[in-house]
Design a protein around this motif. Sequence first.
Motif, short mmCIF file in Angstrom:
data_model
loop_
_atom_site.label_atom_id
_atom_site.label_comp_id
_atom_site.label_asym_id
_atom_site.label_seq_id
_atom_site.Cartn_x
_atom_site.Cartn_y
_atom_site.Cartn_z
N VAL A 358 0.86 -1.18 0.00
CA VAL A 358 0.00 0.00 0.00
C VAL A 358 0.90 1.24 0.00
CG1 VAL A 358 -1.75 1.30 1.28
CG2 VAL A 358 -1.85 -1.20 1.21
N PRO A 359 0.74 2.15 -0.96
CA PRO A 359 1.61 3.34 -1.01
C PRO A 359 1.47 4.18 0.25
CG PRO A 359 0.34 3.11 -3.04
CD PRO A 359 -0.23 2.12 -2.07
N ASP A 360 2.59 4.77 0.68
CA ASP A 360 2.58 5.62 1.88
C ASP A 360 1.85 6.93 1.63
OD1 ASP A 360 4.05 3.76 3.37
OD2 ASP A 360 5.96 4.55 2.61
N GLU A 361 2.17 7.61 0.55
CA GLU A 361 1.52 8.87 0.17
C GLU A 361 0.97 8.71 -1.24
OE1 GLU A 361 0.75 11.53 1.70
OE2 GLU A 361 2.07 11.77 3.44
N PRO A 362 -0.16 8.05 -1.39
CA PRO A 362 -0.65 7.75 -2.74
C PRO A 362 -1.13 9.00 -3.47
CG PRO A 362 -2.30 7.18 -1.11
CD PRO A 362 -1.07 7.56 -0.34
N SER A 363 -1.06 8.95 -4.79
CA SER A 363 -1.74 9.95 -5.59
C SER A 363 -3.22 9.57 -5.59
CB SER A 363 -1.19 9.98 -7.01
OG SER A 363 0.15 10.46 -7.00
N LEU A 364 -4.08 10.57 -5.38
CA LEU A 364 -5.51 10.32 -5.22
C LEU A 364 -6.30 11.02 -6.31
CD1 LEU A 364 -5.88 11.18 -1.42
CD2 LEU A 364 -5.45 8.92 -2.41
N TYR A 365 -7.51 10.52 -6.52
CA TYR A 365 -8.48 11.20 -7.38
C TYR A 365 -9.73 11.46 -6.56
CZ TYR A 365 -12.48 11.56 -10.53
OH TYR A 365 -13.64 11.95 -11.13
N VAL A 366 -10.25 12.68 -6.66
CA VAL A 366 -11.48 13.05 -5.96
C VAL A 366 -12.46 13.64 -6.97
CG1 VAL A 366 -12.53 14.45 -4.14
CG2 VAL A 366 -10.22 13.53 -3.83
N CYS A 367 -13.68 13.12 -6.96
CA CYS A 367 -14.76 13.66 -7.79
C CYS A 367 -15.77 14.34 -6.87
CB CYS A 367 -15.43 12.55 -8.59
SG CYS A 367 -16.76 13.13 -9.68
N ARG A 368 -16.14 15.56 -7.23
CA ARG A 368 -17.16 16.32 -6.49
C ARG A 368 -18.28 16.69 -7.45
NH1 ARG A 368 -16.49 22.31 -5.87
NH2 ARG A 368 -18.35 23.04 -4.79
N PRO A 369 -19.17 15.74 -7.79
CA PRO A 369 -20.21 16.02 -8.77
C PRO A 369 -21.20 17.09 -8.31
CG PRO A 369 -20.59 13.91 -7.71
CD PRO A 369 -19.23 14.36 -7.28
N SER A 370 -21.27 17.31 -7.00
CA SER A 370 -22.17 18.36 -6.50
C SER A 370 -21.70 19.75 -6.91
CB SER A 370 -22.29 18.28 -4.97
OG SER A 370 -21.02 18.16 -4.35
N ALA A 371 -20.47 19.87 -7.44
CA ALA A 371 -20.02 21.14 -8.00
C ALA A 371 -20.79 21.49 -9.27
CB ALA A 371 -18.52 21.07 -8.32
N THR A 372 -21.35 20.46 -9.93
CA THR A 372 -22.01 20.63 -11.22
C THR A 372 -23.49 20.29 -11.17
OG1 THR A 372 -19.91 19.98 -12.25
CG2 THR A 372 -21.86 19.99 -13.67
N ASP A 373 -23.85 19.36 -10.29
CA ASP A 373 -25.17 18.74 -10.31
C ASP A 373 -25.84 18.91 -8.95
OD1 ASP A 373 -27.37 17.08 -10.68
OD2 ASP A 373 -26.23 15.56 -11.77
N ASP A 374 -26.94 19.64 -8.90
CA ASP A 374 -27.65 19.89 -7.64
C ASP A 374 -28.38 18.67 -7.11
OD1 ASP A 374 -26.83 22.54 -7.70
OD2 ASP A 374 -28.65 23.22 -8.72
N ASP A 375 -28.56 17.66 -7.94
CA ASP A 375 -29.40 16.53 -7.56
C ASP A 375 -28.66 15.40 -6.86
OD1 ASP A 375 -31.61 17.80 -8.64
OD2 ASP A 375 -31.34 16.87 -10.61
N VAL A 376 -27.34 15.53 -6.65
CA VAL A 376 -26.57 14.41 -6.09
C VAL A 376 -26.33 14.56 -4.59
CG1 VAL A 376 -25.46 13.92 -8.30
CG2 VAL A 376 -24.34 15.46 -6.66
N ALA A 377 -26.75 15.67 -4.01
CA ALA A 377 -26.56 15.89 -2.58
C ALA A 377 -27.65 16.82 -2.06
CB ALA A 377 -25.18 16.50 -2.30
N PRO A 378 -28.04 16.68 -0.80
CA PRO A 378 -29.02 17.61 -0.23
C PRO A 378 -28.47 19.04 -0.23
CG PRO A 378 -28.68 15.70 1.21
CD PRO A 378 -27.61 15.66 0.17
N GLU A 379 -29.36 19.99 -0.17
CA GLU A 379 -28.94 21.39 -0.14
C GLU A 379 -28.02 21.64 1.06
OE1 GLU A 379 -30.92 25.89 -0.11
OE2 GLU A 379 -32.21 24.10 -0.16
N GLY A 380 -26.93 22.38 0.78
CA GLY A 380 -25.98 22.69 1.84
C GLY A 380 -24.98 21.58 2.10
N HIS A 381 -24.91 20.59 1.21
CA HIS A 381 -23.99 19.46 1.38
C HIS A 381 -23.25 19.20 0.07
CE1 HIS A 381 -26.75 18.90 4.74
NE2 HIS A 381 -25.87 18.07 5.29
N GLU A 382 -22.18 18.44 0.19
CA GLU A 382 -21.37 18.06 -0.98
C GLU A 382 -21.28 16.54 -1.08
OE1 GLU A 382 -20.38 20.25 -3.08
OE2 GLU A 382 -19.40 21.98 -2.17
#
Length: 519
Positions: A358-382
Motif C-alpha cells: 500500500v503506497p505511503d503517500e498515494p496519488s488520489l483522485y477526488v470527484c465532487r459532482p455536487s459542483a455541477t449537479d444539484d441533484d446528487v446531494a441535499p442542499e448545503g452538502h457536498e
Amino acid sequence: MTASRVVVIGGGVSGLATACLLARDGHQVTVLDKNSELGGRAGAWSQDGFTFDTGPSWYLMPEVFEHFYRMMGTTTSDHLDLVSLQPGYRVYGEPIDGAREVPIDVRSGADSAAALFEGRERGAGDRIRRYLTSATTTYRAAVGSFLYNPFSSWRDFVSPQVLRAVPAVVPLLTRSLWSFAARRFGDARLRQVLGYPAVFLGTSPFEAPALYHLMSHMDLMDGVKYPRGGFRSFVGSLVEIARENGVELVTDSDVVSITSAKGSVRSVEYERDGHVQRMDADIVVSAIDEHHTETALLGESDRSYSPKRWNKQVSGPSAVLIMLGVEGALPELLHHTLFFSNDWHDNFDAIFGTPTRVPDEPSLYVCRPSATDDDVAPEGHENLFVLVPLPPDSAIGHGGIDSSGDELVETIADRAIAQVAAWADVPDLASRIVVRRTVGPADFVTEFNSFRGSALGPAHTLRQSAFFRGVTRSRRVDGLYYTGATSVPGVGLPMCLISAELVLKHVRGDHSPGPLEEP
C-alpha cells in the motif's frame, strides 16, 4: 442474415451495448446479470439524499458515445444532458516541508494548455502545442484504424487504412509515456499532467507505451464533460434502448457454465432463486471478467488460453473507493481534482512492483459532482467520491458503510481523507462527514468476479494492448464472444462501447478497420 438466439452474460456497459447492437440487427437477445442492478462497475448508490456514481466518472471520447447512439437510431442529446467542465480538473501537489503548492487548474484547448505550460516553464507553450498535435494525429489514427478493427485475419493487418496509420503509431511503441513527456518538459507537475492518464489505462506511466500520449488529446483538446444526473443516466439510457429493441433483461441470475457441442456453443446454465436453469443459445457473449469466464464457466477443452497466460498477466490496479456525504461547501475542490505525490517512481512501484504494498503517500483522485449537479446531494452538502489506487490484491479486504469495512480498507480511507484535508487545506473535512461508504479490492471479486480484485482489468502494457490484449471471438468455440474492459480494446466506457461493436462485426463477418457505417 439469419436471426440467432443470443445470451449476453453480464449487464454492465459492454453487455448492455452489445445486447442493443445485436438486437437492432434482428437477433433475439437475453442479458443475464448476477447482481440485482444493471450497470456493472458503472453503478450507483444512494443514502440520505446523496446519490453516488460508484464507478466511471470521466466522460471522454464523446464521438464514440455519439457513434453508438447513432448506430441505435438516436443521438447523445436525445438521452444525455452533457455539461462541459471548464476547468476540466484541478491538481494539488504534495506539500514540501509543510508548504502547500498553489493548485493548478487545467483548462481544455490548445491555447489554454500553452498558457498553462508556458507559465510554469519557459518555452513549454510551443512544445505542448507540438505534443498535442502529435496526440491528436495518433488519436485519430487509433480510432480510425485500430480500436474498431476486429483483427480477425491477417488481411486486417495489411489493409490500406491500417498501413496508412502505421507511421503515426509504431514509432511510439518503443518508449514509455513518461520518457516521452519527460524529454519535452522539465517541470514535475507538467510531466504528471501528461502522465496521469496512464492510470485510466490501468497501468503506470513508466510502463505504458508512448502511444498513449494520445490520451492528452482527450482531456487537453476535446475537454471533459459530465452527464447531468451522473453516469447512472448513461446506464439508464442503455437499459431503455435495450428494452425498446426487445432485449430481455434478467437480473439476480448467476451464470455457472457455458456448454458446447461439436465445437459450437449450445447453452448457458445459470442459478436463479436457488435453482439451476438452462437457456439454449446460438451465440453467447461474455461481458464479464474474461478470467472468470475462461477458468470457471468453460470446460478445459473450450478455453482460449492456457493457465500460463493468467500467471503472466499484469493486472491493473485495484482501489479503495470512498463515498462521502459532507456537510457544508467545499470550494477547494473542483468537479475533478487530482492529488499528485512527489515520488511517482515509489508510488507506482508500490502498486506494480514486487512485492506490492500500500503506497505511503498515494496519488488520489477526488470527484465532487455536487459542483455541477444539484441533484446528487441535499442542499448545503457536498458529494465526494475518492479513489485510492492500490495493488490488485483482494486480501486488502472489503469495504462497508459507516466505517464497518475491514480494518485495512478503513485505515486507507481514513488516511486518504486526512490527505485531502491537508493538501487542499480543509482541516475540518473529517468532522463534516455525514455519510460514508467504502469499497475494497475484495468487493470487486465478490461483485464482479474480478481477477485478483483489479478494479480495471489487465494493465495496458505493450504486450496487453490492442490485438495483443486478447480475443473477441473464442479460439475454441464457435459462437462464443468476449467483450468489455478485460477484453479488446480495453479499459473505459468508450472502449466498452467499441468492444460491443467488435462483437457485432464478428457476428456480421465484417472486417472493416474503422467504425461501422451509421444507419
